[in-house]
Design an enzyme around this catalytic site. Structure first.
Site, PDB file in Angstrom:
ATOM      1  N   HIS A  30      30.712  45.988  29.312  1.00  0.00           N
ATOM      2  CA  HIS A  30      31.566  46.934  30.028  1.00  0.00           C
ATOM      3  C   HIS A  30      32.901  47.054  29.306  1.00  0.00           C
ATOM      4  CE1 HIS A  30      29.529  46.992  34.248  1.00  0.00           C
ATOM      5  NE2 HIS A  30      28.657  47.070  33.261  1.00  0.00           N
ATOM      6  N   TYR A  58      36.945  47.822  41.998  1.00  0.00           N
ATOM      7  CA  TYR A  58      37.725  46.966  42.892  1.00  0.00           C
ATOM      8  C   TYR A  58      38.468  47.885  43.853  1.00  0.00           C
ATOM      9  CZ  TYR A  58      37.038  42.916  39.804  1.00  0.00           C
ATOM     10  OH  TYR A  58      36.507  41.876  39.082  1.00  0.00           O
ATOM     11  N   PRO A 103      37.634  34.581  43.497  1.00  0.00           N
ATOM     12  CA  PRO A 103      36.776  35.297  42.553  1.00  0.00           C
ATOM     13  C   PRO A 103      37.302  36.655  42.084  1.00  0.00           C
ATOM     14  CG  PRO A 103      35.844  35.387  44.759  1.00  0.00           C
ATOM     15  CD  PRO A 103      37.017  34.459  44.825  1.00  0.00           C
ATOM     16  N   LYS A 114      37.273  34.730  36.923  1.00  0.00           N
ATOM     17  CA  LYS A 114      37.679  33.737  35.923  1.00  0.00           C
ATOM     18  C   LYS A 114      36.932  32.403  36.006  1.00  0.00           C
ATOM     19  CE  LYS A 114      40.418  35.962  33.506  1.00  0.00           C
ATOM     20  NZ  LYS A 114      39.306  36.697  32.944  1.00  0.00           N
ATOM     21  N   TYR A 170      41.990  40.029  32.057  1.00  0.00           N
ATOM     22  CA  TYR A 170      40.611  40.191  32.516  1.00  0.00           C
ATOM     23  C   TYR A 170      39.602  39.935  31.395  1.00  0.00           C
ATOM     24  CZ  TYR A 170      36.991  41.873  35.681  1.00  0.00           C
ATOM     25  OH  TYR A 170      35.889  41.942  36.499  1.00  0.00           O
TER      26      TYR A 170
HETATM   27  C1  PHB Z   1      30.131  39.518  40.463  1.00  0.00           C
HETATM   28  O1  PHB Z   1      29.498  40.419  39.893  1.00  0.00           O
HETATM   29  O2  PHB Z   1      29.551  38.622  41.102  1.00  0.00           O
HETATM   30  C2  PHB Z   1      31.612  39.541  40.431  1.00  0.00           C
HETATM   31  C3  PHB Z   1      32.251  40.449  39.600  1.00  0.00           C
HETATM   32  C4  PHB Z   1      33.637  40.476  39.557  1.00  0.00           C
HETATM   33  C5  PHB Z   1      34.364  39.605  40.331  1.00  0.00           C
HETATM   34  C6  PHB Z   1      33.734  38.680  41.144  1.00  0.00           C
HETATM   35  C7  PHB Z   1      32.339  38.646  41.186  1.00  0.00           C
HETATM   36  O3  PHB Z   1      35.721  39.659  40.299  1.00  0.00           O
END
Ligand code: PHB
Ligand code: APR
Length: 390
Positions: free
Chosen positions: A72, A201, A292, A296, A384
């Protein structure tokens, strides 16, 4: 039994450590409380930073990651009803890979078998002893109930947040820094093609939501819920209805599918300092937890053992202790950067029940600034995709 490095826990930290040590000609034994099936199926994180991908590739365990991982080049922040893309490639020249943690775990367990040193699964009563001597020991019970003992040069505590190694550090020999958040994440894995090519997000008045994925056929979705929420209160229809409300945006349609897995995870920030006691070295979730939102956790675990394996090689091959002596301080620099980034992303994107309208306007202002200012977007992006190793 004797080994050079006794490793407690077969998560990403313990397994990557065992593999890197093997490449350096150092033998180790990995002890895991759960079964192989359990750890290979446990649904956890899913984002690999570019430095993590490069490390796994250099270690020769990224063939399937390179074939099946989804590269990505950006993410979207969704607020004010539309998407604001953070273009990682343009801002940093780097990217991430979406690849489930249990896939990383499967690949590394397979590598342990190829090396002829598979983890010991289903062990119980694991305890660590003589940590301040040069021959620390691990006692345990094997899957068939017999007593086992490993005499080691060093013990690596890679047994996650609920493990036993951190608790073996006497009170007074370490300091804990902790922060809890007034919400949790409800996560589902759905048999449905992702509804968008990248992660989204979402900041919404009903609470945070995240659109992620595992493959071209499997979507991973999360909802902010109350910290004490019971999964029984969330039948699939309620989860989908809430996801539709929070993820709503012009031109976006959320594709539903059979729910393959669902669960609730608490949100916490936690760091223990130092990450060492005598000949016990902590790595990964055993030493630190991040919420989460910044993706990280697994990356930090792997960054720790990258350092630990080099430090152990210096000790066991050259009798040098300098890298082990600086292990904790060096790790903690990256850990605290990730702690701050994860706290910042979490604070910006979630609804806080006690927040007044002033605080909510600050959140929106921060989101708009992050999405529209190149330096602000670059700050998000470089954290990130993973800061370069120091
Ligand atoms: C996930 O795909 O499980 C995932 C992706 C991004 C995050 C947390 C979990 O910030
Ligand atoms: N004895 C042996 N093994 C144990 C014990 C014990 N007493 N206690 C826990 N374990 C095992 C767990 O079953 C687990 O397989 O240790 C392993 C720890 O693995 P993780 O929890 O995955 O921790 P880590 O390897 O540090 O990876 C961090 O995991 O929680 C996610 O978000 C986090 O992605 C991050 C990653």
């Amino acid at each position: 039994m004797r080994t050079q490095v006794g490793i407690v826990g077969a998560g990403p930290a313990g397994l990557v450590l065992a593999h890197l040590l093997h490449l350096d000609g150092i033998d180790s034994v990995v002890l895991e409380a759960r079964s192989r099936e359990y750890v290979e199926r446990r649904v956890r994180a899913g984002v690999l930073e570019q430095p993590t991908v490069e490390l796994l590739r250099a270690a020769g365990v990224a063939d399937r990651l390179d074939r099946e991982g989804l590269v990505h080049h950006g993410i979207s922040l969704r607020f004010d009803g539309s998407d604001h893309r953070i273009a990682f490639d343009e801002l940093t020249g780097r990217s991430i890979a979406v690849y489930g943690q249990q896939e990383v775990v499967k690949d590394l367990i397979a590598a342990r078998f190829v090396a002829g040193a598979p983890p010991l699964f289903d062990v119980s009563d694991v305890a660590v002893h003589d940590l301040t001597t040069e021959s620390p020991r691990i006692s345990f019970r094997t899957a068939d109930g017999s007593h086992g003992e490993l005499i080691c040069d060093v013990i690596a505590g890679c047994d996650g947040f609920h493990g036993i190694t951190r608790d073996a550090i006497p009170a007074g020999a370490a300091t804990v820094y902790e922060h809890t958040y007034p919400f949790a994440w409800l996560g589902i894995l759905a048999e449905a093609p992702p509804s968008h090519s990248e992660l989204i997000y979402t900041y919404h008045e009903r609470g945070f939501a995240l659109h992620s994925m595992r493959s071209p056929r499997v979507t991973r979705l999360y909802l902010q819920v109350a910290p004490d929420e019971e999964i029984a209160a969330w039948p699939d229809e309620r989860i989908w209805a809430e996801l539709h409300l929070r993820l709503h945006a012009d031109g976006f349609t959320l594709t539903e599918g059979a729910v393959l897995e669902k669960g609730i995870t608490g949100m916490r920030s936690f760091v223990v300092e130092p990450m060492r006691y005598g000949r016990l070295f902590l790595a990964g979730d055993a030493a630190h937890i991040v919420p989460p939102t910044g993706a990280k956790g697994m990356n930090l675990a792997i960054a720790d053992v990258r350092r630990l394996s080099a430090a152990l090689a210096a000790l066991l091959r050259e009798r040098r202790t300098d890298l082990l002596d600086s292990y904790s301080d060096a790790c903690l620099r990256r850990v605290w950067r990730a702690e701050h980034f994860s706290w910042w992303m979490t604070s910006m994107l979630h609804r806080f029940a006690d927040a007044d309208p002033f605080q909510q306007r600050l959140q929106l202002s921060q989101l708009r600034y992050t999405a529209s200012s190149r330096p602000a977007a670059t700050s998000l992006a470089e954290n990130y995709v993973g800061l370069p190793w120091e």
